[in-house]
Design an enzyme around this catalytic site. Structure first.
Site, PDB file in Angstrom:
ATOM      1  N   SER A  16      36.209  27.305  43.741  1.00  0.00           N
ATOM      2  CA  SER A  16      36.047  27.780  42.363  1.00  0.00           C
ATOM      3  C   SER A  16      34.921  27.033  41.654  1.00  0.00           C
ATOM      4  O   SER A  16      35.054  26.602  40.511  1.00  0.00           O
ATOM      5  CB  SER A  16      37.355  27.644  41.577  1.00  0.00           C
ATOM      6  OG  SER A  16      37.356  28.502  40.458  1.00  0.00           O
ATOM      7  N   SER A  74      38.753  31.117  35.740  1.00  0.00           N
ATOM      8  CA  SER A  74      37.930  31.362  36.933  1.00  0.00           C
ATOM      9  C   SER A  74      38.224  32.681  37.643  1.00  0.00           C
ATOM     10  O   SER A  74      37.558  33.003  38.637  1.00  0.00           O
ATOM     11  CB  SER A  74      38.081  30.199  37.922  1.00  0.00           C
ATOM     12  OG  SER A  74      37.351  29.082  37.478  1.00  0.00           O
ATOM     13  N   LYS A 120      35.255  34.825  38.322  1.00  0.00           N
ATOM     14  CA  LYS A 120      34.393  34.762  39.508  1.00  0.00           C
ATOM     15  C   LYS A 120      34.606  35.937  40.450  1.00  0.00           C
ATOM     16  O   LYS A 120      33.792  36.153  41.367  1.00  0.00           O
ATOM     17  CB  LYS A 120      34.616  33.432  40.234  1.00  0.00           C
ATOM     18  CG  LYS A 120      34.190  32.222  39.407  1.00  0.00           C
ATOM     19  CD  LYS A 120      34.349  30.929  40.188  1.00  0.00           C
ATOM     20  CE  LYS A 120      33.900  29.721  39.373  1.00  0.00           C
ATOM     21  NZ  LYS A 120      34.947  29.209  38.468  1.00  0.00           N
TER      22      LYS A 120
END
Length: 389
Positions: free
Chosen positions: A121, A66, A69
């Site tokens: 997330s 993640s 992101k």
């Protein structure tokens, strides 16, 4: 006999000099201690210049999870407005993993959607943002890869906007640090990743809202922490891009594929603590040294003094060549009244290897109200004539 004495003296002197020289040549202030990192790869950089303080297998290919992101977030900041109304795409409502609980028909502002994504997330939120920015996930992925190349993250390839594992979705610790560093220069991004928790609201359904907590535990446990993004999957292990600021120095640590999820916080903190021992801010110029006098046109006061808002400092890394810093002044040739004390009139640009890595505002130290004075009238004519030549 005399010849033997001379030879003995020379041998003793040689051994003595070698003994003195050995510690100096062996001493390397950048030789980091053995942290015992479980992370397969890691890197620590000074944020303003991107200089590397520590690295371990920093170019090894890993799943970024993640941390992906960060790229999704910065592209949304650059391509949309916070108040943009986002109708959540159907494709976002069936994404697995960590979630913002998006459902078909949901409507949110980009600001709320983006903040929720970075806090919890949310894999679904990342897809929703991708579709809102580019119309589809594949089009957004193309944008992500173009941006990565422009940043200099040449060993990175994205295949989705959220970091779910895919053999074509990979990066390195060095590239993740470059992306984190680029994102961190954006003030809105810094505010987003420094947020511990927030109640996220939907436009529709009207009463839908959740309080989300940031997955970056360092924001609670490490007093200097101010970002950035966690990541974890079984394939990627524990991942973290962590930023921290202390005594004017900002560092970014990236750890990838730690043994478990908690190790990423411990190991990133170890790197940051080491970095703060290695980097210190050093004063390069005082305000007084950079004070200037500027002409004022159409003013009751003909000239005023201006100076930086504070002294100019450089982040100095022990054991590295710190001679590549310089400054330039971004100032107009003259000012036009009215000018008030404290008005910003320019910048001191801080450069590293010719690239601007920081700006310090230059402020007016006096005021000049609009009106007539012989001095100001003279400077108006003088400056206009000078501009012709």
């Amino acid at each position: 006999m005399q010849r033997l004495v001379i030879i003995a003296v020379l041998l003793i002197a040689s051994l003595f000099n070698t003994a003195l020289a050995a510690p100096t040549s062996a001493f390397n202030p950048l030789a980091a201690p053995d942290f015992g990192l479980t992370a397969k790869s890691a890197i620590l950089i000074e944020a303003t210049t991107g200089r590397v303080i520590f690295e371990k297998n920093a170019d090894a290919r890993e799943y970024p999870a993640s941390m992906t992101k960060m790229m999704t977030c910065i592209l949304s900041l650059e391509k949309t407005k916070p108040t943009d109304v986002i109708h959540i795409a159907d494709a976002a409502c069936s994404v697995g993993g960590s979630s913002l609980y998006l459902q078909k028909g949901d409507i949110m502002t980009m600001q709320q959607l983006r903040q929720g994504m970075m806090l919890v997330s949310g894999n679904d939120a990342a897809v929703a943002i991708a579709c809102a920015v580019s119309g589809s996930v594949p089009a957004f992925v193309d944008l992500m890869n173009e941006k990565a190349k422009s940043i200099g993250a040449l060993n990175t390839h994205f295949d989705n906007p959220n970091g779910l594992p895919d053999k074509n979705h990979y990066s390195t610790a060095r590239d993740m640090a470059k992306i984190a560093d680029y994102c961190y220069q954006n003030a809105a991004f810094r505010k987003i990743v420094d947020c511990k928790d927030q109640e996220i609201h939907w436009i529709y359904p009207k009463n839908k809202k959740f309080v989300f907590f940031n997955t970056n535990h360092l924001l609670w446990t490490y007093p200097y922490a101010n970002g950035i993004k966690t990541g974890y999957t079984e394939e990627a292990g524990g991942c973290l891009a962590a930023s921290a600021t202390h005594d004017g120095t900002t560092l970014i640590a990236v750890v990838m594929h730690t043994n478990d999820a908690e190790d990423r916080f411990t190991e990133a903190k170890q790197l940051l603590e080491y970095g703060f021992k290695m980097v210190k801010m050093q004063r390069a110029y005082t305000k007084d040294q950079l004070r200037k006098t500027l002409h004022v046109h159409d003013g009751k006061t003909a000239e005023i003094s201006v100076a930086p808002s504070h002294d100019i400092e450089y982040p100095i890394i022990k054991g590295q060549d710190n001679a590549d810093y310089s400054i330039s002044l971004d100032l107009p040739h003259y000012l036009k009244a009215p000018i008030n004390t404290g008005d910003q009139v320019g910048y001191v640009n801080i450069l590293y290897k010719g690239k601007v890595v920081g700006k310090v505002p230059i402020l007016a130290e006096q005021s000049s109200q609009q009106g007539f004075s012989f001095g100001s009238f003279y400077y108006t004519i003088y400056d206009k004539l000078a501009s012709l030549f």
